[in-house]
Motif scaffolding. Structure first.
Motif, PDB file in Angstrom:
ATOM      1  N   VAL A  83      60.510  36.529  13.611  1.00  0.00           N
ATOM      2  CA  VAL A  83      60.041  35.886  12.379  1.00  0.00           C
ATOM      3  C   VAL A  83      60.725  36.507  11.173  1.00  0.00           C
ATOM      4  O   VAL A  83      61.116  35.799  10.237  1.00  0.00           O
ATOM      5  CB  VAL A  83      58.502  35.955  12.278  1.00  0.00           C
ATOM      6  CG1 VAL A  83      58.025  35.555  10.900  1.00  0.00           C
ATOM      7  CG2 VAL A  83      57.871  35.065  13.342  1.00  0.00           C
ATOM      8  N   GLY A  84      60.901  37.822  11.179  1.00  0.00           N
ATOM      9  CA  GLY A  84      61.587  38.482  10.069  1.00  0.00           C
ATOM     10  C   GLY A  84      63.003  37.974   9.894  1.00  0.00           C
ATOM     11  O   GLY A  84      63.459  37.741   8.773  1.00  0.00           O
ATOM     12  N   ILE A  85      63.694  37.773  11.004  1.00  0.00           N
ATOM     13  CA  ILE A  85      65.072  37.264  10.955  1.00  0.00           C
ATOM     14  C   ILE A  85      65.090  35.809  10.481  1.00  0.00           C
ATOM     15  O   ILE A  85      65.901  35.428   9.633  1.00  0.00           O
ATOM     16  CB  ILE A  85      65.753  37.398  12.331  1.00  0.00           C
ATOM     17  CG1 ILE A  85      65.980  38.872  12.660  1.00  0.00           C
ATOM     18  CG2 ILE A  85      67.065  36.618  12.378  1.00  0.00           C
ATOM     19  CD1 ILE A  85      66.411  39.135  14.097  1.00  0.00           C
ATOM     20  N   LEU A  86      64.191  34.989  11.026  1.00  0.00           N
ATOM     21  CA  LEU A  86      64.199  33.558  10.714  1.00  0.00           C
ATOM     22  C   LEU A  86      63.652  33.231   9.321  1.00  0.00           C
ATOM     23  O   LEU A  86      64.183  32.364   8.637  1.00  0.00           O
ATOM     24  CB  LEU A  86      63.401  32.784  11.764  1.00  0.00           C
ATOM     25  CG  LEU A  86      63.997  32.731  13.159  1.00  0.00           C
ATOM     26  CD1 LEU A  86      63.010  32.112  14.133  1.00  0.00           C
ATOM     27  CD2 LEU A  86      65.297  31.946  13.148  1.00  0.00           C
ATOM     28  N   PHE A  87      62.567  33.904   8.945  1.00  0.00           N
ATOM     29  CA  PHE A  87      61.861  33.502   7.726  1.00  0.00           C
ATOM     30  C   PHE A  87      61.820  34.567   6.635  1.00  0.00           C
ATOM     31  O   PHE A  87      61.460  34.268   5.510  1.00  0.00           O
ATOM     32  CB  PHE A  87      60.421  33.082   8.072  1.00  0.00           C
ATOM     33  CG  PHE A  87      60.351  31.976   9.072  1.00  0.00           C
ATOM     34  CD1 PHE A  87      60.759  30.691   8.751  1.00  0.00           C
ATOM     35  CD2 PHE A  87      59.900  32.219  10.355  1.00  0.00           C
ATOM     36  CE1 PHE A  87      60.707  29.670   9.684  1.00  0.00           C
ATOM     37  CE2 PHE A  87      59.834  31.217  11.300  1.00  0.00           C
ATOM     38  CZ  PHE A  87      60.235  29.932  10.958  1.00  0.00           C
ATOM     39  N   GLY A  88      62.120  35.803   6.959  1.00  0.00           N
ATOM     40  CA  GLY A  88      62.106  36.875   5.976  1.00  0.00           C
ATOM     41  C   GLY A  88      60.737  37.512   5.825  1.00  0.00           C
ATOM     42  O   GLY A  88      59.812  37.250   6.593  1.00  0.00           O
ATOM     43  N   TYR A  91      55.976  36.741   6.109  1.00  0.00           N
ATOM     44  CA  TYR A  91      55.537  35.818   7.167  1.00  0.00           C
ATOM     45  C   TYR A  91      54.845  36.553   8.321  1.00  0.00           C
ATOM     46  O   TYR A  91      54.939  36.146   9.468  1.00  0.00           O
ATOM     47  CB  TYR A  91      56.732  35.014   7.704  1.00  0.00           C
ATOM     48  CG  TYR A  91      57.058  33.808   6.849  1.00  0.00           C
ATOM     49  CD1 TYR A  91      56.550  32.558   7.166  1.00  0.00           C
ATOM     50  CD2 TYR A  91      57.856  33.940   5.724  1.00  0.00           C
ATOM     51  CE1 TYR A  91      56.834  31.455   6.391  1.00  0.00           C
ATOM     52  CE2 TYR A  91      58.149  32.835   4.937  1.00  0.00           C
ATOM     53  CZ  TYR A  91      57.632  31.606   5.270  1.00  0.00           C
ATOM     54  OH  TYR A  91      57.913  30.520   4.489  1.00  0.00           O
ATOM     55  N   GLU A  92      54.145  37.622   7.994  1.00  0.00           N
ATOM     56  CA  GLU A  92      53.462  38.387   9.030  1.00  0.00           C
ATOM     57  C   GLU A  92      52.440  37.538   9.774  1.00  0.00           C
ATOM     58  O   GLU A  92      52.238  37.709  10.977  1.00  0.00           O
ATOM     59  CB  GLU A  92      52.771  39.625   8.427  1.00  0.00           C
ATOM     60  CG  GLU A  92      53.733  40.670   7.895  1.00  0.00           C
ATOM     61  CD  GLU A  92      54.261  40.356   6.490  1.00  0.00           C
ATOM     62  OE1 GLU A  92      53.650  39.535   5.770  1.00  0.00           O
ATOM     63  OE2 GLU A  92      55.305  40.924   6.134  1.00  0.00           O
ATOM     64  N   ARG A  93      51.785  36.636   9.065  1.00  0.00           N
ATOM     65  CA  ARG A  93      50.798  35.761   9.730  1.00  0.00           C
ATOM     66  C   ARG A  93      51.489  34.850  10.743  1.00  0.00           C
ATOM     67  O   ARG A  93      50.935  34.552  11.788  1.00  0.00           O
ATOM     68  CB  ARG A  93      50.023  34.914   8.709  1.00  0.00           C
ATOM     69  CG  ARG A  93      49.261  35.720   7.719  1.00  0.00           C
ATOM     70  CD  ARG A  93      47.783  35.769   7.803  1.00  0.00           C
ATOM     71  NE  ARG A  93      47.063  34.549   8.023  1.00  0.00           N
ATOM     72  CZ  ARG A  93      45.999  34.494   8.802  1.00  0.00           C
ATOM     73  NH1 ARG A  93      45.564  35.573   9.413  1.00  0.00           N
ATOM     74  NH2 ARG A  93      45.343  33.380   8.964  1.00  0.00           N
ATOM     75  N   THR A  94      52.698  34.422  10.445  1.00  0.00           N
ATOM     76  CA  THR A  94      53.441  33.608  11.410  1.00  0.00           C
ATOM     77  C   THR A  94      53.744  34.436  12.653  1.00  0.00           C
ATOM     78  O   THR A  94      53.598  33.950  13.780  1.00  0.00           O
ATOM     79  CB  THR A  94      54.757  33.076  10.787  1.00  0.00           C
ATOM     80  OG1 THR A  94      54.432  32.188   9.730  1.00  0.00           O
ATOM     81  CG2 THR A  94      55.605  32.362  11.811  1.00  0.00           C
ATOM     82  N   ALA A  95      54.144  35.673  12.464  1.00  0.00           N
ATOM     83  CA  ALA A  95      54.450  36.538  13.606  1.00  0.00           C
ATOM     84  C   ALA A  95      53.212  36.741  14.474  1.00  0.00           C
ATOM     85  O   ALA A  95      53.293  36.685  15.704  1.00  0.00           O
ATOM     86  CB  ALA A  95      54.994  37.883  13.125  1.00  0.00           C
ATOM     87  N   SER A  96      52.063  36.943  13.846  1.00  0.00           N
ATOM     88  CA  SER A  96      50.854  37.194  14.639  1.00  0.00           C
ATOM     89  C   SER A  96      50.370  35.942  15.372  1.00  0.00           C
ATOM     90  O   SER A  96      49.899  36.032  16.503  1.00  0.00           O
ATOM     91  CB  SER A  96      49.745  37.784  13.763  1.00  0.00           C
ATOM     92  OG  SER A  96      49.335  36.870  12.774  1.00  0.00           O
ATOM     93  N   VAL A  97      50.507  34.771  14.752  1.00  0.00           N
ATOM     94  CA  VAL A  97      50.102  33.550  15.459  1.00  0.00           C
ATOM     95  C   VAL A  97      51.130  33.180  16.523  1.00  0.00           C
ATOM     96  O   VAL A  97      50.795  32.571  17.531  1.00  0.00           O
ATOM     97  CB  VAL A  97      49.832  32.372  14.495  1.00  0.00           C
ATOM     98  CG1 VAL A  97      51.108  31.702  14.015  1.00  0.00           C
ATOM     99  CG2 VAL A  97      48.928  31.335  15.155  1.00  0.00           C
ATOM    100  N   LEU A  98      52.370  33.592  16.329  1.00  0.00           N
ATOM    101  CA  LEU A  98      53.410  33.312  17.316  1.00  0.00           C
ATOM    102  C   LEU A  98      53.148  34.074  18.614  1.00  0.00           C
ATOM    103  O   LEU A  98      53.496  33.590  19.703  1.00  0.00           O
ATOM    104  CB  LEU A  98      54.784  33.671  16.752  1.00  0.00           C
ATOM    105  CG  LEU A  98      56.005  33.154  17.473  1.00  0.00           C
ATOM    106  CD1 LEU A  98      55.916  31.657  17.735  1.00  0.00           C
ATOM    107  CD2 LEU A  98      57.255  33.463  16.680  1.00  0.00           C
ATOM    108  N   VAL A  99      52.524  35.221  18.516  1.00  0.00           N
ATOM    109  CA  VAL A  99      52.127  35.960  19.722  1.00  0.00           C
ATOM    110  C   VAL A  99      51.195  35.087  20.566  1.00  0.00           C
ATOM    111  O   VAL A  99      51.335  35.002  21.787  1.00  0.00           O
ATOM    112  CB  VAL A  99      51.439  37.295  19.337  1.00  0.00           C
ATOM    113  CG1 VAL A  99      50.784  37.934  20.551  1.00  0.00           C
ATOM    114  CG2 VAL A  99      52.437  38.242  18.698  1.00  0.00           C
TER     115      VAL A  99
END
Length: 188
Positions: A83-88, A91-99
């Motif tokens: 997520v850090g690479i794709l969105f910067g 976006y921590e919430r995106t990373a956690s929901v992606l799990v």
């Protein structure tokens, strides 16, 4: 995303949509393989070689299961990096929901394979009703889970509805293939 937007902010919808897009991207490779699989499956099935068709489906099913588990594990351990690479940053919430959404990858991949196989076997109406049932389950689960669990509730609703449709689709497919194999055995 529509139901999520009724209960949560546009920012939450964005976090979820970003995560869901990443998860769905992992389903593209099996979808391409399916395009190669089906002519072979249909050819074997229609040429009274139903056992080979079933064997081919089983092999592809196992291959797709293994494939789906790999990105699920990668997302479980490394979603924050992706997520850090794709969105910067931010976006921590995106990373956690992606799990959580990573769990859906093997289920979605196998669900597509099963659904397309049902269509190939002229079980279009079964596929339609399974999909309609899955939609209804998804809507109900979203309405029940999103108010308390936000984007995680939406992810769980996706996993739950896809899993239910997969199991029901496999039951329909199993019954059809068993019937066809018994009919072929009886005619030989």
């Amino acid at each position: 995303s529509l139901i999520l937007g009724c209960y949560q902010s546009a920012e939450e919808v964005g976090f979820y949509a970003a995560g869901f897009s990443v998860a769905l991207a992992f389903t593209m490779v099996p979808l391409a393989i399916t395009k190669v699989f089906f002519p072979n499956f249909i050819d074997a099935f229609n040429n009274d070689n139903k056992r080979n068709a079933v064997r081919l489906f089983t092999n592809i099913f196992i291959l797709f299961l293994i494939y789906g588990l790999v990105p699920a594990c990668l997302l479980y351990f490394y979603s924050d990096i992706r997520v850090g690479i794709l969105f910067g940053d931010g976006y921590e919430r995106t990373a956690s929901v992606l799990v959580v959404l990573g769990i859906s990858i093997p289920i979605i991949v196998l669900n597509r394979l099963t659904g397309y196989t049902l269509i190939a076997l002229n079980l279009d109406s079964s596929f339609f009703y399974l999909t309609l049932f899955g939609l209804a389950i998804n809507v109900v689960l979203n309405i029940l889970l999103i108010p308390d669990y936000s984007i995680y509730g939406a992810a769980i609703a996706t996993i739950g509805s896809e899993f239910i449709v997969l199991i029901l689709g496999l039951v329909v497919l199993y019954n059809k293939l068993r019937h066809e194999l018994n009919a072929q055995k009886g005619s030989t």
